[in-house]
Design a protein around this motif. Structure first.
Motif, mmCIF file in Angstrom:
data_model
loop_
_atom_site.group_PDB
_atom_site.id
_atom_site.type_symbol
_atom_site.label_atom_id
_atom_site.label_comp_id
_atom_site.label_asym_id
_atom_site.label_seq_id
_atom_site.Cartn_x
_atom_site.Cartn_y
_atom_site.Cartn_z
ATOM 1 N N LYS A 4 0.829 -1.204 0.000
ATOM 2 C CA LYS A 4 0.000 0.000 0.000
ATOM 3 C C LYS A 4 0.865 1.255 0.000
ATOM 4 O O LYS A 4 0.601 2.196 -0.752
ATOM 5 N N GLU A 5 1.896 1.269 0.832
ATOM 6 C CA GLU A 5 2.794 2.431 0.883
ATOM 7 C C GLU A 5 3.461 2.655 -0.474
ATOM 8 O O GLU A 5 3.554 3.786 -0.943
ATOM 9 N N ALA A 6 3.919 1.569 -1.095
ATOM 10 C CA ALA A 6 4.572 1.679 -2.398
ATOM 11 C C ALA A 6 3.581 2.148 -3.458
ATOM 12 O O ALA A 6 3.918 2.978 -4.311
ATOM 13 N N ARG A 7 2.361 1.624 -3.405
ATOM 14 C CA ARG A 7 1.328 2.027 -4.370
ATOM 15 C C ARG A 7 1.021 3.507 -4.237
ATOM 16 O O ARG A 7 0.959 4.239 -5.240
ATOM 17 N N LEU A 8 0.851 3.967 -3.008
ATOM 18 C CA LEU A 8 0.540 5.381 -2.783
ATOM 19 C C LEU A 8 1.708 6.275 -3.193
ATOM 20 O O LEU A 8 1.503 7.346 -3.767
ATOM 21 N N ALA A 9 2.948 5.834 -2.927
ATOM 22 C CA ALA A 9 4.125 6.609 -3.313
ATOM 23 C C ALA A 9 4.213 6.737 -4.832
ATOM 24 O O ALA A 9 4.697 7.745 -5.349
ATOM 25 N N ALA A 10 3.723 5.707 -5.529
ATOM 26 C CA ALA A 10 3.719 5.741 -6.991
ATOM 27 C C ALA A 10 2.544 6.550 -7.529
ATOM 28 O O ALA A 10 2.440 6.774 -8.732
ATOM 29 N N GLY A 11 1.656 6.978 -6.635
ATOM 30 C CA GLY A 11 0.517 7.790 -7.043
ATOM 31 C C GLY A 11 -0.581 6.995 -7.739
ATOM 32 O O GLY A 11 -1.317 7.558 -8.552
ATOM 33 N N GLN A 43 5.466 -9.835 -3.771
ATOM 34 C CA GLN A 43 5.465 -8.533 -3.106
ATOM 35 C C GLN A 43 6.752 -7.775 -3.411
ATOM 36 O O GLN A 43 6.715 -6.593 -3.728
ATOM 37 N N ARG A 44 7.891 -8.456 -3.343
ATOM 38 C CA ARG A 44 9.176 -7.791 -3.631
ATOM 39 C C ARG A 44 9.200 -7.253 -5.061
ATOM 40 O O ARG A 44 9.638 -6.128 -5.299
ATOM 41 N N LEU A 45 8.745 -8.062 -6.014
ATOM 42 C CA LEU A 45 8.746 -7.635 -7.415
ATOM 43 C C LEU A 45 7.814 -6.449 -7.648
ATOM 44 O O LEU A 45 8.170 -5.498 -8.354
ATOM 45 N N ILE A 46 6.620 -6.499 -7.067
ATOM 46 C CA ILE A 46 5.655 -5.412 -7.250
ATOM 47 C C ILE A 46 6.174 -4.131 -6.612
ATOM 48 O O ILE A 46 6.108 -3.058 -7.218
ATOM 49 N N ILE A 47 6.708 -4.226 -5.407
ATOM 50 C CA ILE A 47 7.227 -3.036 -4.729
ATOM 51 C C ILE A 47 8.382 -2.434 -5.538
ATOM 52 O O ILE A 47 8.461 -1.214 -5.700
ATOM 53 N N LYS A 48 9.248 -3.280 -6.070
ATOM 54 C CA LYS A 48 10.357 -2.782 -6.880
ATOM 55 C C LYS A 48 9.837 -2.015 -8.099
ATOM 56 O O LYS A 48 10.330 -0.934 -8.422
ATOM 57 N N GLU A 49 8.827 -2.554 -8.754
ATOM 58 C CA GLU A 49 8.255 -1.885 -9.925
ATOM 59 C C GLU A 49 7.526 -0.600 -9.525
ATOM 60 O O GLU A 49 7.619 0.415 -10.217
ATOM 61 N N LEU A 50 6.809 -0.614 -8.411
ATOM 62 C CA LEU A 50 6.126 0.595 -7.940
ATOM 63 C C LEU A 50 7.132 1.690 -7.599
ATOM 64 O O LEU A 50 6.880 2.868 -7.851
#
Length: 58
Positions: A4-11, A43-50
């Motif tokens: 969620k934090e990574a998603r929000l940081a990516a806007g 999760q690691r892959l998605i966060i890296k992409e975000l």
């Protein structure tokens, strides 16, 4: 960092993330609420992409 934090940081909204990653919105909702656990490697892959998206590299 959480998904969620990574998603929000990516806007991104959950809907936008769903479309970007081709993951059902309900799955994202379940991961963020804790109803279901996202596999650690996913999760690691998605966060890296975000993070790439947040940094403007996408």
């Amino acid at each position: 960092m959480t998904l969620k934090e990574a998603r929000l940081a990516a806007g991104l909204t959950q809907q936008a993330m769903s479309e970007q990653f081709e993951i059902p919105k309900r799955t994202i909702e379940d991961w963020e609420s804790g109803r279901h656990k996202c596999p650690a490697y996913v999760q690691r892959l998605i966060i890296k992409e975000l993070q790439r998206i947040a940094d403007g590299e996408a």
